[in-house]
Design a protein around this motif. Structure first.
Motif, PDB file in Angstrom:
ATOM      1  N   LEU A 184       0.839  -1.195   0.000  1.00 41.57           N
ATOM      2  CA  LEU A 184       0.000   0.000   0.000  1.00 41.57           C
ATOM      3  C   LEU A 184       0.869   1.238   0.000  1.00 41.57           C
ATOM      4  O   LEU A 184       1.869   1.307   0.716  1.00 41.57           O
ATOM      5  N   ASP A 185       0.452   2.211  -0.788  1.00 41.07           N
ATOM      6  CA  ASP A 185       1.115   3.507  -0.816  1.00 41.07           C
ATOM      7  C   ASP A 185       0.022   4.566  -0.682  1.00 41.07           C
ATOM      8  O   ASP A 185      -0.845   4.664  -1.544  1.00 41.07           O
ATOM      9  N   ARG A 186       0.056   5.292   0.413  1.00 39.66           N
ATOM     10  CA  ARG A 186      -0.971   6.307   0.712  1.00 39.66           C
ATOM     11  C   ARG A 186      -2.374   5.710   0.706  1.00 39.66           C
ATOM     12  O   ARG A 186      -3.332   6.312   0.203  1.00 39.66           O
ATOM     13  N   GLY A 187      -2.505   4.490   1.231  1.00 34.63           N
ATOM     14  CA  GLY A 187      -3.801   3.838   1.343  1.00 34.63           C
ATOM     15  C   GLY A 187      -4.306   3.156   0.095  1.00 34.63           C
ATOM     16  O   GLY A 187      -5.372   2.552   0.108  1.00 34.63           O
ATOM     17  N   GLU A 188      -3.562   3.224  -0.985  1.00 34.59           N
ATOM     18  CA  GLU A 188      -3.963   2.602  -2.253  1.00 34.59           C
ATOM     19  C   GLU A 188      -3.054   1.413  -2.556  1.00 34.59           C
ATOM     20  O   GLU A 188      -1.866   1.436  -2.247  1.00 34.59           O
ATOM     21  N   VAL A 189      -3.622   0.386  -3.190  1.00 34.17           N
ATOM     22  CA  VAL A 189      -2.818  -0.764  -3.593  1.00 34.17           C
ATOM     23  C   VAL A 189      -1.845  -0.316  -4.668  1.00 34.17           C
ATOM     24  O   VAL A 189      -2.238   0.197  -5.716  1.00 34.17           O
ATOM     25  N   ALA A 190      -0.544  -0.498  -4.374  1.00 34.41           N
ATOM     26  CA  ALA A 190       0.507  -0.078  -5.299  1.00 34.41           C
ATOM     27  C   ALA A 190       1.203  -1.262  -5.953  1.00 34.41           C
ATOM     28  O   ALA A 190       1.857  -1.113  -6.979  1.00 34.41           O
ATOM     29  N   GLY A 191       1.070  -2.440  -5.347  1.00 27.85           N
ATOM     30  CA  GLY A 191       1.746  -3.601  -5.894  1.00 27.85           C
ATOM     31  C   GLY A 191       1.560  -4.804  -4.996  1.00 27.85           C
ATOM     32  O   GLY A 191       0.840  -4.769  -4.005  1.00 27.85           O
ATOM     33  N   ILE A 192       2.237  -5.854  -5.373  1.00 33.74           N
ATOM     34  CA  ILE A 192       2.264  -7.080  -4.575  1.00 33.74           C
ATOM     35  C   ILE A 192       3.681  -7.625  -4.667  1.00 33.74           C
ATOM     36  O   ILE A 192       4.318  -7.547  -5.717  1.00 33.74           O
ATOM     37  N   VAL A 193       4.176  -8.116  -3.558  1.00 36.94           N
ATOM     38  CA  VAL A 193       5.519  -8.689  -3.533  1.00 36.94           C
ATOM     39  C   VAL A 193       5.409 -10.106  -2.979  1.00 36.94           C
ATOM     40  O   VAL A 193       4.667 -10.361  -2.028  1.00 36.94           O
ATOM     41  N   SER A 194       6.122 -11.009  -3.615  1.00 34.97           N
ATOM     42  CA  SER A 194       6.070 -12.425  -3.230  1.00 34.97           C
ATOM     43  C   SER A 194       7.451 -12.895  -2.809  1.00 34.97           C
ATOM     44  O   SER A 194       8.466 -12.227  -3.060  1.00 34.97           O
ATOM     45  N   VAL A 195       7.471 -14.060  -2.203  1.00 30.55           N
ATOM     46  CA  VAL A 195       8.745 -14.680  -1.843  1.00 30.55           C
ATOM     47  C   VAL A 195       9.602 -14.844  -3.100  1.00 30.55           C
ATOM     48  O   VAL A 195      10.800 -14.599  -3.082  1.00 30.55           O
ATOM     49  N   ARG A 196       8.975 -15.209  -4.198  1.00 34.99           N
ATOM     50  CA  ARG A 196       9.706 -15.371  -5.465  1.00 34.99           C
ATOM     51  C   ARG A 196      10.376 -14.065  -5.876  1.00 34.99           C
ATOM     52  O   ARG A 196      11.504 -14.056  -6.356  1.00 34.99           O
ATOM     53  N   ASP A 197       9.684 -12.937  -5.667  1.00 32.68           N
ATOM     54  CA  ASP A 197      10.275 -11.640  -5.995  1.00 32.68           C
ATOM     55  C   ASP A 197      11.511 -11.376  -5.143  1.00 32.68           C
ATOM     56  O   ASP A 197      12.521 -10.870  -5.636  1.00 32.68           O
ATOM     57  N   LEU A 198      11.424 -11.720  -3.864  1.00 28.59           N
ATOM     58  CA  LEU A 198      12.570 -11.525  -2.975  1.00 28.59           C
ATOM     59  C   LEU A 198      13.749 -12.380  -3.426  1.00 28.59           C
ATOM     60  O   LEU A 198      14.890 -11.908  -3.480  1.00 28.59           O
ATOM     61  N   ILE A 199      13.462 -13.625  -3.770  1.00 25.50           N
ATOM     62  CA  ILE A 199      14.525 -14.526  -4.210  1.00 25.50           C
ATOM     63  C   ILE A 199      15.180 -14.000  -5.480  1.00 25.50           C
ATOM     64  O   ILE A 199      16.404 -14.028  -5.617  1.00 25.50           O
ATOM     65  N   ARG A 200      14.379 -13.493  -6.405  1.00 23.35           N
ATOM     66  CA  ARG A 200      14.942 -12.938  -7.646  1.00 23.35           C
ATOM     67  C   ARG A 200      15.907 -11.793  -7.361  1.00 23.35           C
ATOM     68  O   ARG A 200      16.902 -11.632  -8.051  1.00 23.35           O
ATOM     69  N   CYS A 201      15.580 -10.996  -6.357  1.00 21.32           N
ATOM     70  CA  CYS A 201      16.455  -9.866  -6.021  1.00 21.32           C
ATOM     71  C   CYS A 201      17.722 -10.329  -5.319  1.00 21.32           C
ATOM     72  O   CYS A 201      18.800  -9.774  -5.536  1.00 21.32           O
ATOM     73  N   TRP A 202      17.583 -11.312  -4.454  1.00 19.74           N
ATOM     74  CA  TRP A 202      18.722 -11.762  -3.658  1.00 19.74           C
ATOM     75  C   TRP A 202      19.599 -12.776  -4.373  1.00 19.74           C
ATOM     76  O   TRP A 202      20.785 -12.895  -4.082  1.00 19.74           O
ATOM     77  N   ALA A 203      19.042 -13.532  -5.284  1.00 17.25           N
ATOM     78  CA  ALA A 203      19.795 -14.570  -5.989  1.00 17.25           C
ATOM     79  C   ALA A 203      19.442 -14.526  -7.469  1.00 17.25           C
ATOM     80  O   ALA A 203      18.738 -15.383  -7.970  1.00 17.25           O
ATOM     81  N   PRO A 204      19.907 -13.499  -8.162  1.00 23.70           N
ATOM     82  CA  PRO A 204      19.567 -13.399  -9.590  1.00 23.70           C
ATOM     83  C   PRO A 204      20.018 -14.632 -10.356  1.00 23.70           C
ATOM     84  O   PRO A 204      20.963 -15.312  -9.958  1.00 23.70           O
ATOM     85  N   VAL A 205      19.319 -14.879 -11.435  1.00 29.25           N
ATOM     86  CA  VAL A 205      19.639 -16.036 -12.276  1.00 29.25           C
ATOM     87  C   VAL A 205      21.085 -15.907 -12.736  1.00 29.25           C
ATOM     88  O   VAL A 205      21.528 -14.864 -13.208  1.00 29.25           O
ATOM     89  N   ARG A 206      21.808 -16.994 -12.594  1.00 25.05           N
ATOM     90  CA  ARG A 206      23.222 -16.993 -12.979  1.00 25.05           C
ATOM     91  C   ARG A 206      23.361 -17.230 -14.470  1.00 25.05           C
ATOM     92  O   ARG A 206      22.569 -17.930 -15.083  1.00 25.05           O
ATOM     93  N   GLU A 207      24.371 -16.647 -15.025  1.00 25.64           N
ATOM     94  CA  GLU A 207      24.690 -16.869 -16.434  1.00 25.64           C
ATOM     95  C   GLU A 207      25.189 -18.305 -16.585  1.00 25.64           C
ATOM     96  O   GLU A 207      25.944 -18.798 -15.735  1.00 25.64           O
ATOM     97  N   PRO A 208      24.803 -18.982 -17.651  1.00 26.53           N
ATOM     98  CA  PRO A 208      25.334 -20.344 -17.854  1.00 26.53           C
ATOM     99  C   PRO A 208      26.849 -20.279 -18.092  1.00 26.53           C
ATOM    100  O   PRO A 208      27.362 -19.301 -18.638  1.00 26.53           O
ATOM    101  N   ALA A 209      27.513 -21.340 -17.686  1.00 23.78           N
ATOM    102  CA  ALA A 209      28.962 -21.418 -17.890  1.00 23.78           C
ATOM    103  C   ALA A 209      29.235 -21.493 -19.393  1.00 23.78           C
ATOM    104  O   ALA A 209      28.484 -22.097 -20.154  1.00 23.78           O
ATOM    105  N   PRO A 210      30.309 -20.862 -19.825  1.00 23.86           N
ATOM    106  CA  PRO A 210      30.647 -20.906 -21.261  1.00 23.86           C
ATOM    107  C   PRO A 210      30.943 -22.345 -21.695  1.00 23.86           C
ATOM    108  O   PRO A 210      31.489 -23.141 -20.939  1.00 23.86           O
ATOM    109  N   ALA A 211      30.554 -22.655 -22.917  1.00 23.71           N
ATOM    110  CA  ALA A 211      30.801 -23.998 -23.469  1.00 23.71           C
ATOM    111  C   ALA A 211      32.302 -24.169 -23.712  1.00 23.71           C
ATOM    112  O   ALA A 211      32.995 -23.239 -24.075  1.00 23.71           O
ATOM    113  N   LEU A 212      32.751 -25.359 -23.510  1.00 20.99           N
ATOM    114  CA  LEU A 212      34.183 -25.663 -23.739  1.00 20.99           C
ATOM    115  C   LEU A 212      34.459 -26.032 -25.154  1.00 20.99           C
ATOM    116  O   LEU A 212      33.849 -26.570 -25.908  1.00 20.99           O
TER     117      LEU A 212
END
Length: 131
Positions: free
Chosen positions: A103-131
């Protein structure tokens, strides 16, 4: 990092008269695990999650007859966009839930989920380069 940086601002909302099947179809189409339920007759803002729908079906209730208002959590814990992600994670862990309505100023501004937190804390890693 703050909740405003992680939250989704595209929010699925349903009305209290939506059936659970209708809500589930909308949630599935949007690939989200929760919908905000706007019900001015029941105090305003609630949340319906995939777990609420699963619990109803698990009890043998008919998703074509059960209405969102009967399964909506109305004692919602709200987050502010200025909360830290740690504050949001603590609130989720303490309350045993996976989504926070922002809520922002009493209005719904968004929704945050555990998945959103995980995305911020553990971003998807780049795949290892092929040999």
């Amino acid at each position: 990092m703050l909740v405003r940086d992680a939250m989704s601002t595209v929010i699925l909302t349903v009305g209290p008269a939506h059936t659970l099947r209708q809500a589930a179809a909308l949630m599935s189409a949007r690939r989200v695990g929760a919908a905000v339920v706007l019900d001015p007759d029941a105090g305003g803002i609630g949340i319906l999650t995939e777990r609420d729908i699963l619990n109803s079906v698990g009890l043998g209730q008919n998703p074509d007859k059960e209405r969102a208002h009967a399964h909506t959590t109305t004692d919602v814990v709200f987050a502010a966009p200025t909360w830290t992600l740690e504050q949001a994670a603590r609130a989720m862990a303490h309350g045993g839930f996976r989504h926070l309505v922002v809520l922002d100023r009493g209005e719904v501004a968004g929704i945050v989920s555990v998945r959103d937190l995980i995305r911020c804390w553990a971003p998807v890693r780049e795949p290892a380069p092929a040999l």
